[in-house]
Design a protein around this motif. Sequence first.
Motif, PDB file in Angstrom:
ATOM      1  N   TYR A  56     -22.891  85.482 -65.308  1.00 39.64           N
ATOM      2  CA  TYR A  56     -23.258  84.434 -65.128  1.00 39.64           C
ATOM      3  C   TYR A  56     -23.123  83.468 -66.347  1.00 39.64           C
ATOM      4  O   TYR A  56     -22.706  81.973 -66.051  1.00 39.64           O
ATOM      5  N   ILE A  57     -23.299  84.065 -67.769  1.00 39.47           N
ATOM      6  CA  ILE A  57     -23.098  83.123 -68.850  1.00 39.47           C
ATOM      7  C   ILE A  57     -21.556  82.826 -68.948  1.00 39.47           C
ATOM      8  O   ILE A  57     -21.399  81.674 -69.360  1.00 39.47           O
ATOM      9  N   ALA A  58     -20.591  83.716 -68.479  1.00 40.37           N
ATOM     10  CA  ALA A  58     -19.326  83.351 -68.712  1.00 40.37           C
ATOM     11  C   ALA A  58     -18.883  82.253 -67.702  1.00 40.37           C
ATOM     12  O   ALA A  58     -18.185  81.428 -68.378  1.00 40.37           O
ATOM     13  N   ALA A  59     -19.492  82.244 -66.477  1.00 40.33           N
ATOM     14  CA  ALA A  59     -19.152  81.147 -65.716  1.00 40.33           C
ATOM     15  C   ALA A  59     -19.938  79.773 -66.085  1.00 40.33           C
ATOM     16  O   ALA A  59     -19.284  78.766 -65.995  1.00 40.33           O
ATOM     17  N   GLY A  60     -21.184  80.006 -66.762  1.00 35.99           N
ATOM     18  CA  GLY A  60     -21.894  78.692 -67.229  1.00 35.99           C
ATOM     19  C   GLY A  60     -20.904  78.028 -68.286  1.00 35.99           C
ATOM     20  O   GLY A  60     -20.883  76.673 -68.632  1.00 35.99           O
ATOM     21  N   GLU A  61     -20.457  79.133 -69.490  1.00 33.84           N
ATOM     22  CA  GLU A  61     -19.855  78.532 -70.614  1.00 33.84           C
ATOM     23  C   GLU A  61     -18.257  77.615 -70.096  1.00 33.84           C
ATOM     24  O   GLU A  61     -17.967  76.693 -70.666  1.00 33.84           O
ATOM     25  N   GLU A  62     -17.605  78.356 -69.148  1.00 30.41           N
ATOM     26  CA  GLU A  62     -16.627  77.818 -68.590  1.00 30.41           C
ATOM     27  C   GLU A  62     -16.876  76.470 -68.051  1.00 30.41           C
ATOM     28  O   GLU A  62     -16.183  75.344 -68.129  1.00 30.41           O
ATOM     29  N   GLU A  63     -17.823  76.116 -67.223  1.00 29.29           N
ATOM     30  CA  GLU A  63     -18.336  74.922 -66.731  1.00 29.29           C
ATOM     31  C   GLU A  63     -18.638  73.871 -67.850  1.00 29.29           C
ATOM     32  O   GLU A  63     -18.514  72.770 -67.826  1.00 29.29           O
ATOM     33  N   ILE A  64     -19.441  74.517 -68.730  1.00 26.21           N
ATOM     34  CA  ILE A  64     -19.567  73.465 -70.105  1.00 26.21           C
ATOM     35  C   ILE A  64     -18.573  73.023 -70.772  1.00 26.21           C
ATOM     36  O   ILE A  64     -18.637  71.693 -71.071  1.00 26.21           O
ATOM     37  N   ARG A  80     -26.701  72.969 -73.890  1.00 24.46           N
ATOM     38  CA  ARG A  80     -26.534  73.406 -72.886  1.00 24.46           C
ATOM     39  C   ARG A  80     -26.230  75.039 -73.023  1.00 24.46           C
ATOM     40  O   ARG A  80     -26.758  75.810 -72.022  1.00 24.46           O
ATOM     41  N   GLU A  81     -25.549  75.494 -73.896  1.00 25.52           N
ATOM     42  CA  GLU A  81     -25.491  76.758 -74.044  1.00 25.52           C
ATOM     43  C   GLU A  81     -26.686  77.640 -74.364  1.00 25.52           C
ATOM     44  O   GLU A  81     -26.868  78.780 -73.713  1.00 25.52           O
ATOM     45  N   VAL A  87     -28.228  80.658 -71.680  1.00 24.35           N
ATOM     46  CA  VAL A  87     -28.549  82.079 -72.154  1.00 24.35           C
ATOM     47  C   VAL A  87     -29.963  82.195 -71.952  1.00 24.35           C
ATOM     48  O   VAL A  87     -30.291  83.249 -71.292  1.00 24.35           O
ATOM     49  N   GLU A  88     -30.844  81.149 -71.970  1.00 24.42           N
ATOM     50  CA  GLU A  88     -32.504  81.277 -71.513  1.00 24.42           C
ATOM     51  C   GLU A  88     -32.503  81.614 -70.185  1.00 24.42           C
ATOM     52  O   GLU A  88     -33.106  82.523 -69.634  1.00 24.42           O
ATOM     53  N   ARG A  89     -31.654  80.902 -69.398  1.00 27.00           N
ATOM     54  CA  ARG A  89     -31.860  80.983 -67.999  1.00 27.00           C
ATOM     55  C   ARG A  89     -31.309  82.392 -67.445  1.00 27.00           C
ATOM     56  O   ARG A  89     -31.705  82.917 -66.554  1.00 27.00           O
ATOM     57  N   ALA A  90     -30.115  82.941 -68.132  1.00 28.40           N
ATOM     58  CA  ALA A  90     -29.559  84.262 -67.943  1.00 28.40           C
ATOM     59  C   ALA A  90     -30.548  85.423 -68.150  1.00 28.40           C
ATOM     60  O   ALA A  90     -30.690  86.223 -67.399  1.00 28.40           O
TER      61      ALA A  90
END
Length: 544
Positions: A385-393, A406-407, A411-414
């Motif tokens: 989840y974090i990897a996919a989010g970081e890619e989007e950011i 955003r990062e 992490v908080e959401r993860a």
Amino acid sequence: MCIKTDQGRVYDRFKGRVMFPVFSISGKVIAFGGRTLKKDVAKYVNSPESLIYKKSYQLYGLYQAKQAIVKHDKCILVEGYMDVISMHQSGIENVVASSGTSLTDGQIRLIHRFTDNVTVIYDGDAAGIKASLRGIDMLLAEGLDIKVLLLPDGDDPDSFAQKHTSSELEEYISANETDFLQFKTSILLNGVKNDPIAKSRVINDIVRSIAVIPNPITRNVYITECSRMLEIDDRIVALQVNKLFMERVGKDNLKKQQEAAAETISDIVNVEEPAKPVEAAAEVKQQPSSVDSNSSFLRAYEQGILRYVLRYGMLELCEDYDDIGNPISVKVIDYVNEELKNDDLKFSNPDIEKTFEEAIKCSSMTWEEDNQRNNETLLKERERYIAAGEEEIRTTVTDLNSIAVREKELVERADQLYFKGQREYGMMYIEKILCSHPDDSIRNLTLELVSDKHTLSKVHTKYAKIETDEDRLPELVPRSIYEFKDAILECRIRKLHDDIKAAYSTPSPDKEVIRELMERHVQLQRLRGEFAKFLGERIINPRK
């Protein structure tokens, strides 16, 4: 081999046909199949059933395949004679055919004598596949592990085997056989994803297939997989599966009882029932068991405690401290168990006590390993989840400050999702296992107690945040224990009333006995008063 007409003429049943001898499992020829080489006539003619040939108990090729089936610990199931022969010629020998008939219970039990694993091969005909899916449910009901292989369009096992070498065929089977759930889901959901009604029918069909699986562990694995694939809460899937499983078990038990009754009815028709002593029967009627009466009275209180154990047993209720002062987490089930042990109490209803004991086993024997495995899965999902989010950011945000914000949010959401997954797993752990328990009384009681039968009005849910039982566990669980203990005290006080009344009714009352009973009565009433303080009642009236 021959047919005799009504006029007495005899002719060859298989004239002009290629012959396929059918062997029994011991290697004796018991029937024939004949395939025509002409057009516009029936493609196959088979021997009729006889004293030695019952087609629902025979599989074509089993005599030649049984050693290979045992060797590979797998049976490949196809449809026709030529499918079997071509695959044998290609080097795949652990293959049998149902000989063009629908799969039967007798044929499935034959397979089960040699292996637990079956791969069913279908050609690309979608209509034929849907018509044959019932056979998968029958295989599952027998406890077999099922894989399904779909051949390319235009091919059947016969033609496909003739086009490929033995190694190519083995590689194709190994690479393309899929689990029955994935196969059935892809076949039935094809074309209905945008139709909610049709999709719900498909889901119900898949759930019915899972419900026929006799092994509770296998059933639970498929429940989890089904909920993931179809994006449905696994608690809903589990309840529906186990409801259908119970119905099936009930029907099977009723059928067995009817068969047993039919077998024995002739033995009891002429047996006279011994006369019952009228006086003894009347005496029993007049004196109902106080134990049974107490069990009935206490049942609601015992069910209330067990409901919290089943629904929330593995959730943290509070903190305690070990012998050297370190804080330790106390789960709901541990708290309940310790409270009962401290006062040497047990549930008076056998089914409730038995279900509680099984819940204790789940929490002590399998929880640690299962929870660790779940945590590992959740951590991997968190990383993805974090990897996919970081890619989007990285692809959508260019400002460094915005990226940092955003990062952090990511992490908080993860973390929230991770802890939510942990809590949900703990919350459903015990009920999920016991909903599939092989003991009918445990399974039925669990399903009864975990099913939500009441919903709040929309008026309440629209304008306020509703505090759930889960939010109030530190209050509700201790209260349920106190209510149970208070109910036990009430039963004991009632018994004392009866004992005091009986002591006074004797011809020469023993004053010492009466005094002791009265003192005991005062002690119990004082103890109930202490419970009343916790329960918020100034006076506890006797329940009726």
